[in-house]
Design a protein around this motif. Structure first.
Motif, PDB file in Angstrom:
ATOM      1  N   MET A   1      33.099 -85.249  25.427  1.00  0.00           N
ATOM      2  CA  MET A   1      34.368 -85.142  26.083  1.00  0.00           C
ATOM      3  C   MET A   1      34.077 -84.842  27.555  1.00  0.00           C
ATOM      4  SD  MET A   1      37.736 -82.799  25.285  1.00  0.00           S
ATOM      5  CE  MET A   1      36.845 -81.720  24.291  1.00  0.00           C
ATOM      6  N   SER A   2      34.951 -85.303  28.427  1.00  0.00           N
ATOM      7  CA  SER A   2      34.729 -85.062  29.846  1.00  0.00           C
ATOM      8  C   SER A   2      36.040 -84.751  30.553  1.00  0.00           C
ATOM      9  CB  SER A   2      34.057 -86.268  30.499  1.00  0.00           C
ATOM     10  OG  SER A   2      34.894 -87.394  30.413  1.00  0.00           O
ATOM     11  N   PHE A   3      35.924 -83.977  31.603  1.00  0.00           N
ATOM     12  CA  PHE A   3      37.031 -83.673  32.506  1.00  0.00           C
ATOM     13  C   PHE A   3      36.579 -84.101  33.892  1.00  0.00           C
ATOM     14  CE2 PHE A   3      37.218 -80.672  29.029  1.00  0.00           C
ATOM     15  CZ  PHE A   3      38.529 -80.829  28.598  1.00  0.00           C
ATOM     16  N   VAL A   4      36.991 -85.300  34.312  1.00  0.00           N
ATOM     17  CA  VAL A   4      36.495 -85.876  35.552  1.00  0.00           C
ATOM     18  C   VAL A   4      37.672 -86.343  36.411  1.00  0.00           C
ATOM     19  CG1 VAL A   4      34.934 -87.565  36.578  1.00  0.00           C
ATOM     20  CG2 VAL A   4      34.454 -86.675  34.298  1.00  0.00           C
ATOM     21  N   PRO A   5      38.117 -85.503  37.339  1.00  0.00           N
ATOM     22  CA  PRO A   5      39.140 -85.973  38.278  1.00  0.00           C
ATOM     23  C   PRO A   5      38.560 -87.096  39.140  1.00  0.00           C
ATOM     24  CG  PRO A   5      38.823 -83.593  38.441  1.00  0.00           C
ATOM     25  CD  PRO A   5      37.747 -84.126  37.566  1.00  0.00           C
ATOM     26  N   THR A   6      39.361 -88.122  39.379  1.00  0.00           N
ATOM     27  CA  THR A   6      38.874 -89.273  40.136  1.00  0.00           C
ATOM     28  C   THR A   6      39.806 -89.606  41.290  1.00  0.00           C
ATOM     29  OG1 THR A   6      40.032 -90.822  38.705  1.00  0.00           O
ATOM     30  CG2 THR A   6      37.754 -90.305  38.123  1.00  0.00           C
ATOM     31  N   PHE A   7      39.261 -90.319  42.233  1.00  0.00           N
ATOM     32  CA  PHE A   7      40.026 -90.852  43.348  1.00  0.00           C
ATOM     33  C   PHE A   7      39.835 -92.360  43.331  1.00  0.00           C
ATOM     34  CE2 PHE A   7      39.994 -92.571  47.657  1.00  0.00           C
ATOM     35  CZ  PHE A   7      41.291 -92.258  48.042  1.00  0.00           C
ATOM     36  N   ASN A  30      28.418 -82.216  22.070  1.00  0.00           N
ATOM     37  CA  ASN A  30      28.364 -81.583  20.749  1.00  0.00           C
ATOM     38  C   ASN A  30      26.919 -81.380  20.330  1.00  0.00           C
ATOM     39  OD1 ASN A  30      31.132 -81.616  20.410  1.00  0.00           O
ATOM     40  ND2 ASN A  30      31.105 -83.669  19.516  1.00  0.00           N
ATOM     41  N   ASN A  31      26.723 -80.588  19.275  1.00  0.00           N
ATOM     42  CA  ASN A  31      25.397 -80.461  18.676  1.00  0.00           C
ATOM     43  C   ASN A  31      25.006 -81.795  18.056  1.00  0.00           C
ATOM     44  OD1 ASN A  31      25.305 -77.802  19.396  1.00  0.00           O
ATOM     45  ND2 ASN A  31      25.936 -77.039  17.399  1.00  0.00           N
ATOM     46  N   ILE A  32      23.702 -82.032  17.951  1.00  0.00           N
ATOM     47  CA  ILE A  32      23.215 -83.295  17.397  1.00  0.00           C
ATOM     48  C   ILE A  32      22.274 -83.032  16.237  1.00  0.00           C
ATOM     49  CG2 ILE A  32      23.441 -84.593  19.535  1.00  0.00           C
ATOM     50  CD1 ILE A  32      20.493 -84.149  20.056  1.00  0.00           C
ATOM     51  N   ASP A  33      22.229 -83.973  15.276  1.00  0.00           N
ATOM     52  CA  ASP A  33      21.277 -83.901  14.172  1.00  0.00           C
ATOM     53  C   ASP A  33      19.944 -84.422  14.654  1.00  0.00           C
ATOM     54  OD1 ASP A  33      23.087 -82.920  12.283  1.00  0.00           O
ATOM     55  OD2 ASP A  33      23.803 -84.933  11.818  1.00  0.00           O
ATOM     56  N   VAL A  34      18.881 -83.729  14.305  1.00  0.00           N
ATOM     57  CA  VAL A  34      17.539 -84.136  14.712  1.00  0.00           C
ATOM     58  C   VAL A  34      16.879 -84.831  13.527  1.00  0.00           C
ATOM     59  CG1 VAL A  34      15.312 -83.334  15.563  1.00  0.00           C
ATOM     60  CG2 VAL A  34      17.417 -82.191  16.299  1.00  0.00           C
ATOM     61  N   SER A  35      16.442 -86.075  13.704  1.00  0.00           N
ATOM     62  CA  SER A  35      15.811 -86.853  12.640  1.00  0.00           C
ATOM     63  C   SER A  35      14.399 -87.215  13.046  1.00  0.00           C
ATOM     64  CB  SER A  35      16.591 -88.148  12.388  1.00  0.00           C
ATOM     65  OG  SER A  35      17.916 -87.879  12.061  1.00  0.00           O
ATOM     66  N   ASP A  36      13.569 -87.527  12.053  1.00  0.00           N
ATOM     67  CA  ASP A  36      12.231 -88.007  12.389  1.00  0.00           C
ATOM     68  C   ASP A  36      12.304 -89.493  12.733  1.00  0.00           C
ATOM     69  OD1 ASP A  36      12.328 -89.413  10.008  1.00  0.00           O
ATOM     70  OD2 ASP A  36      10.989 -88.069   8.933  1.00  0.00           O
ATOM     71  N   GLN A  37      11.181 -90.107  13.030  1.00  0.00           N
ATOM     72  CA  GLN A  37      11.165 -91.497  13.480  1.00  0.00           C
ATOM     73  C   GLN A  37      11.591 -92.479  12.386  1.00  0.00           C
ATOM     74  OE1 GLN A  37       7.291 -92.156  15.124  1.00  0.00           O
ATOM     75  NE2 GLN A  37       7.784 -91.114  17.027  1.00  0.00           N
ATOM     76  N   VAL A  48      22.565 -79.553  23.269  1.00  0.00           N
ATOM     77  CA  VAL A  48      22.371 -80.015  24.636  1.00  0.00           C
ATOM     78  C   VAL A  48      23.387 -79.268  25.493  1.00  0.00           C
ATOM     79  CG1 VAL A  48      22.483 -82.007  26.179  1.00  0.00           C
ATOM     80  CG2 VAL A  48      21.612 -82.280  23.866  1.00  0.00           C
ATOM     81  N   ASN A  49      22.946 -78.741  26.624  1.00  0.00           N
ATOM     82  CA  ASN A  49      23.863 -78.024  27.506  1.00  0.00           C
ATOM     83  C   ASN A  49      24.896 -78.964  28.124  1.00  0.00           C
ATOM     84  OD1 ASN A  49      22.576 -75.568  27.115  1.00  0.00           O
ATOM     85  ND2 ASN A  49      21.202 -75.867  28.843  1.00  0.00           N
ATOM     86  N   ALA A  77      19.110 -84.244  29.827  1.00  0.00           N
ATOM     87  CA  ALA A  77      19.219 -82.868  29.337  1.00  0.00           C
ATOM     88  C   ALA A  77      18.176 -82.622  28.253  1.00  0.00           C
ATOM     89  CB  ALA A  77      20.610 -82.615  28.778  1.00  0.00           C
ATOM     90  N   ASP A  78      17.716 -81.385  28.159  1.00  0.00           N
ATOM     91  CA  ASP A  78      16.778 -80.991  27.110  1.00  0.00           C
ATOM     92  C   ASP A  78      17.513 -80.793  25.792  1.00  0.00           C
ATOM     93  OD1 ASP A  78      14.595 -80.919  28.838  1.00  0.00           O
ATOM     94  OD2 ASP A  78      14.954 -78.834  29.382  1.00  0.00           O
ATOM     95  N   ILE A  79      16.858 -81.194  24.685  1.00  0.00           N
ATOM     96  CA  ILE A  79      17.376 -80.942  23.337  1.00  0.00           C
ATOM     97  C   ILE A  79      16.676 -79.689  22.828  1.00  0.00           C
ATOM     98  CG2 ILE A  79      17.600 -81.802  20.991  1.00  0.00           C
ATOM     99  CD1 ILE A  79      17.301 -84.644  22.168  1.00  0.00           C
ATOM    100  N   GLU A  80      17.467 -78.681  22.503  1.00  0.00           N
ATOM    101  CA  GLU A  80      16.921 -77.394  22.059  1.00  0.00           C
ATOM    102  C   GLU A  80      17.333 -77.136  20.615  1.00  0.00           C
ATOM    103  OE1 GLU A  80      17.445 -72.708  23.278  1.00  0.00           O
ATOM    104  OE2 GLU A  80      17.825 -74.244  24.770  1.00  0.00           O
ATOM    105  N   ILE A  81      16.357 -76.742  19.776  1.00  0.00           N
ATOM    106  CA  ILE A  81      16.660 -76.402  18.383  1.00  0.00           C
ATOM    107  C   ILE A  81      16.918 -74.892  18.304  1.00  0.00           C
ATOM    108  CG2 ILE A  81      15.485 -78.389  17.383  1.00  0.00           C
ATOM    109  CD1 ILE A  81      13.048 -76.659  16.876  1.00  0.00           C
ATOM    110  N   PRO A  82      17.473 -74.409  17.174  1.00  0.00           N
ATOM    111  CA  PRO A  82      17.897 -73.004  17.089  1.00  0.00           C
ATOM    112  C   PRO A  82      16.843 -71.952  17.429  1.00  0.00           C
ATOM    113  CG  PRO A  82      18.824 -74.230  15.264  1.00  0.00           C
ATOM    114  CD  PRO A  82      17.894 -75.162  15.992  1.00  0.00           C
TER     115      PRO A  82
END
Length: 112
Positions: A1-7, A30-37, A48-49, A77-82
């Motif tokens: 989701m984004s909040f981006v005022p535009t001109f 949102n949080n993401i599911d981490v899967s293997d290859q 992700v922040n 962005a970096d993906i960080e696990i718990p």
């Protein structure tokens, strides 16, 4: 989701109205599911922040119909696990195509 005022800047006031625009805003992820290859989930969830980003866009209004193309630039962005470990990065930038309608009229504009 984004909040981006535009001109948006419209290059003329005729029936065919090309435009260009810019915007700066906040993107929420949102949080993401981490899967293997192989695609099987290993039960981890990464986060992700949220980030600031900007967009550039252009398009054309034909009467009350609007066609546009925009590019949203968001830094990687970096993906960080718990447990706090960084396991990779994700590029959240994207290109978007839009099609819409203007409801109401453009009062005060006249064609000769």
């Amino acid at each position: 989701m984004s909040f981006v005022p535009t001109f948006d800047y419209y290059f003329n006031e005729s029936y065919y109205r090309p435009y260009a625009g810019i915007g700066l805003g906040y993107y929420i992820f949102n949080n993401i599911d981490v899967s293997d290859q192989n695609g099987s989930s290993n039960g981890l969830e990464g986060s992700v922040n949220n980030q600031l980003g900007f967009l550039v866009r252009g398009g054309l209004e034909l009467g009350n119909t609007r066609l546009g193309l925009e590019y949203n630039f968001i830094t990687k962005a970096d993906i960080e696990i718990p447990n706090g470990e960084i396991i990779g990065t994700v590029d959240n930038s994207y290109l978007g195509l839009s099609f819409g309608f203007v409801i109401g009229g453009r009062e005060g504009t006249q064609e000769l």
